[in-house]
Scaffold this motif. Structure first.
Motif, PDB file in Angstrom:
ATOM      1  N   VAL A 194      39.888  36.975  41.494  1.00 35.72           N
ATOM      2  CA  VAL A 194      38.781  36.247  42.119  1.00 35.72           C
ATOM      3  C   VAL A 194      38.386  35.042  41.271  1.00 35.72           C
ATOM      4  O   VAL A 194      38.270  33.914  41.765  1.00 35.72           O
ATOM      5  CB  VAL A 194      37.579  37.183  42.329  1.00 35.72           C
ATOM      6  N   ASP A 195      38.173  35.249  39.963  1.00 34.42           N
ATOM      7  CA  ASP A 195      37.782  34.150  39.076  1.00 34.42           C
ATOM      8  C   ASP A 195      38.883  33.100  38.966  1.00 34.42           C
ATOM      9  O   ASP A 195      38.608  31.900  38.837  1.00 34.42           O
ATOM     10  CB  ASP A 195      37.422  34.680  37.692  1.00 34.42           C
ATOM     11  N   THR A 196      40.131  33.555  39.009  1.00 34.27           N
ATOM     12  CA  THR A 196      41.255  32.619  38.933  1.00 34.27           C
ATOM     13  C   THR A 196      41.239  31.660  40.123  1.00 34.27           C
ATOM     14  O   THR A 196      41.461  30.453  39.971  1.00 34.27           O
ATOM     15  CB  THR A 196      42.587  33.384  38.897  1.00 34.27           C
ATOM     16  N   LEU A 197      40.982  32.194  41.307  1.00 32.35           N
ATOM     17  CA  LEU A 197      40.917  31.344  42.500  1.00 32.35           C
ATOM     18  C   LEU A 197      39.783  30.337  42.387  1.00 32.35           C
ATOM     19  O   LEU A 197      39.922  29.177  42.789  1.00 32.35           O
ATOM     20  CB  LEU A 197      40.730  32.207  43.748  1.00 32.35           C
ATOM     21  N   ASP A 198      38.645  30.797  41.853  1.00 32.31           N
ATOM     22  CA  ASP A 198      37.511  29.878  41.694  1.00 32.31           C
ATOM     23  C   ASP A 198      37.851  28.729  40.756  1.00 32.31           C
ATOM     24  O   ASP A 198      37.514  27.564  41.022  1.00 32.31           O
ATOM     25  CB  ASP A 198      36.290  30.642  41.178  1.00 32.31           C
ATOM     26  N   LYS A 199      38.527  29.046  39.664  1.00 29.61           N
ATOM     27  CA  LYS A 199      38.887  28.008  38.697  1.00 29.61           C
ATOM     28  C   LYS A 199      39.899  27.025  39.279  1.00 29.61           C
ATOM     29  O   LYS A 199      39.893  25.843  38.942  1.00 29.61           O
ATOM     30  CB  LYS A 199      39.434  28.643  37.432  1.00 29.61           C
ATOM     31  N   GLY A 201      40.057  26.293  42.392  1.00 33.27           N
ATOM     32  CA  GLY A 201      39.496  25.652  43.573  1.00 33.27           C
ATOM     33  C   GLY A 201      40.160  26.093  44.862  1.00 33.27           C
ATOM     34  O   GLY A 201      40.223  25.335  45.836  1.00 33.27           O
ATOM     35  N   GLU A 203      40.280  28.612  48.126  1.00 33.84           N
ATOM     36  CA  GLU A 203      39.413  29.438  48.957  1.00 33.84           C
ATOM     37  C   GLU A 203      40.225  30.555  49.601  1.00 33.84           C
ATOM     38  O   GLU A 203      41.260  30.317  50.235  1.00 33.84           O
ATOM     39  CB  GLU A 203      38.760  28.586  50.049  1.00 33.84           C
ATOM     40  N   ARG A 204      39.794  31.793  49.405  1.00 29.54           N
ATOM     41  CA  ARG A 204      40.452  32.949  50.011  1.00 29.54           C
ATOM     42  C   ARG A 204      39.900  33.162  51.414  1.00 29.54           C
ATOM     43  O   ARG A 204      38.684  33.316  51.592  1.00 29.54           O
ATOM     44  CB  ARG A 204      40.210  34.186  49.153  1.00 29.54           C
ATOM     45  N   SER A 220      39.780  39.503  46.517  1.00 28.55           N
ATOM     46  CA  SER A 220      38.409  39.676  46.988  1.00 28.55           C
ATOM     47  C   SER A 220      37.616  40.469  45.967  1.00 28.55           C
ATOM     48  O   SER A 220      38.168  41.359  45.302  1.00 28.55           O
ATOM     49  CB  SER A 220      38.401  40.422  48.334  1.00 28.55           C
ATOM     50  N   PRO A 221      36.341  40.193  45.805  1.00 29.09           N
ATOM     51  CA  PRO A 221      35.530  40.948  44.850  1.00 29.09           C
ATOM     52  C   PRO A 221      35.368  42.392  45.293  1.00 29.09           C
ATOM     53  O   PRO A 221      35.357  42.700  46.490  1.00 29.09           O
ATOM     54  CB  PRO A 221      34.194  40.194  44.859  1.00 29.09           C
TER      55      PRO A 221
END
Length: 331
Positions: A194-199, A201, A203-204, A220-221
């Protein structure tokens, strides 16, 4: 050397009095190259055809000449004095040779043979599926009661987790002093990105019907409620494992706080804890315990033809899916 060129529609070059027609030579080269390419393509098609025919012939021969499952004889013909053996090796999973699909017919064949005096389970496995282990454990208990023949487990390098689940159904467990035994526990593993996707940029976009349908999705969290739900399942399977071990080992167990924690021990330690009964190998158990040195291996092995058939079937299935995906949408 005299070189002369004339300016015509088809240019010519004279070298030493000889006229070279460049266009004609170029066309001839192109035609020859095309012919060679067509010949090579035909040879390759013929080679592939012959290869597939040979593969098909080998597959048919192997399926006819090498049956996958063992026969169930009333007598082996070697005399009423042999020790039956079934190997349980590698990861215990529904698609492997140590699955219930392969082990159960071998167990039945070994114990239904009127010439067999006892059965040895030769185990060298790090564990695997609790479902497959449970199926095998239950069948061992049923067959032992039905045929009234002793069943012994002999551990080579490893008898851990689901493998020990199976071994606990045996009358006695024999180990080497350096064998690895135990790991009575259950796990469910995975990753979270999840954090990797945020870094990054990214969107899942996951759409589900049901609030918890995607709770094992690594992108997903995971909520605390979902984690607790999974933990309840693991604890339940763990208690099933513990009950099976206690039922099989009985008063021989010298239970400690760490025994069911997932730790594993050497064969020497397992004797002290009551997880095993004595040192021994397949040969020594057959000779000194069963008193029948003749060993007959009833293990079921997946033959080459079956492996090819499975892979061929998977390839055909994948090809069909790709073909359907390539079709134009309906209007």
């Amino acid at each position: 050397m005299n070189i002369e060129a004339n300016n015509t529609v088809n240019p010519e070059v004279k070298v030493g009095g000889q006229t070279l027609r460049w266009e004609r030579q170029t066309i001839e080269k192109l035609l020859l190259a095309n012919v060679r390419e067509q010949r090579a393509a035909r040879r390759w098609r013929m080679f592939k055809t012959l290869l597939w025919m040979a593969l098909l012939a080998a597959l048919v021969w192997a399926l006819v000449a090498q049956p996958t499952l063992p026969k169930t004889p009333h007598s082996t013909g070697i005399g009423a004095g042999h020790t039956a053996m079934v190997s349980i090796k590698g990861v215990i999973a529904d698609d492997g040779e140590s699955s219930a699909e392969y082990i159960l017919p071998a167990l039945r064949s070994a114990l239904e043979d009127s010439d067999s005096k006892a059965l040895i389970l030769l185990i060298n496995s790090p564990g695997g599926s609790p479902v497959q282990a449970g199926l095998i454990n239950d069948e061992i208990r049923r067959l032992r009661q039905k045929h009234d023949k002793p069943i012994y487990a002999v551990v080579e390098e490893t008898c851990a987790s689901a493998a020990y689940y199976i071994a606990s159904a045996a009358d006695q467990i024999y180990v080497d002093k350096a064998s690895i035994v135990g790991s009575i526990g259950v796990l469910m593993d995975g990753f979270g990105f999840v954090d990797t996707l945020d870094k990054l940029g990214v969107e899942r976009r996951l759409m589900t019907a049901g609030a918890n349908k995607g709770f094992l999705d690594p992108f997903s969290p995971q909520t605390e409620e979902q984690r607790q739900f999974a933990q309840v399942m693991l604890d339940q399977i763990h208690q099933q494992f513990i009950s099976v071990v206690k039922q099989g080992r009985g008063e021989r167990l010298k239970e400690t706080p760490e025994m069911f924690s997932g730790l594993f021990w050497t064969g020497e330690q397992s004797l002290q804890l009551g997880l095993a009964d004595a040192y021994g190998s397949v040969d020594s158990v057959a000779r000194d315990v069963v008193k029948a040195e003749n060993l007959v291996d009833y293990s079921t092995e997946e033959n080459i033809a079956e492996r090819l058939a499975k892979r061929f079937g998977a390839a055909v299935g994948a090809g069909a899916v790709n073909a359907l995906r390539s079709l134009p949408p309906l209007r």
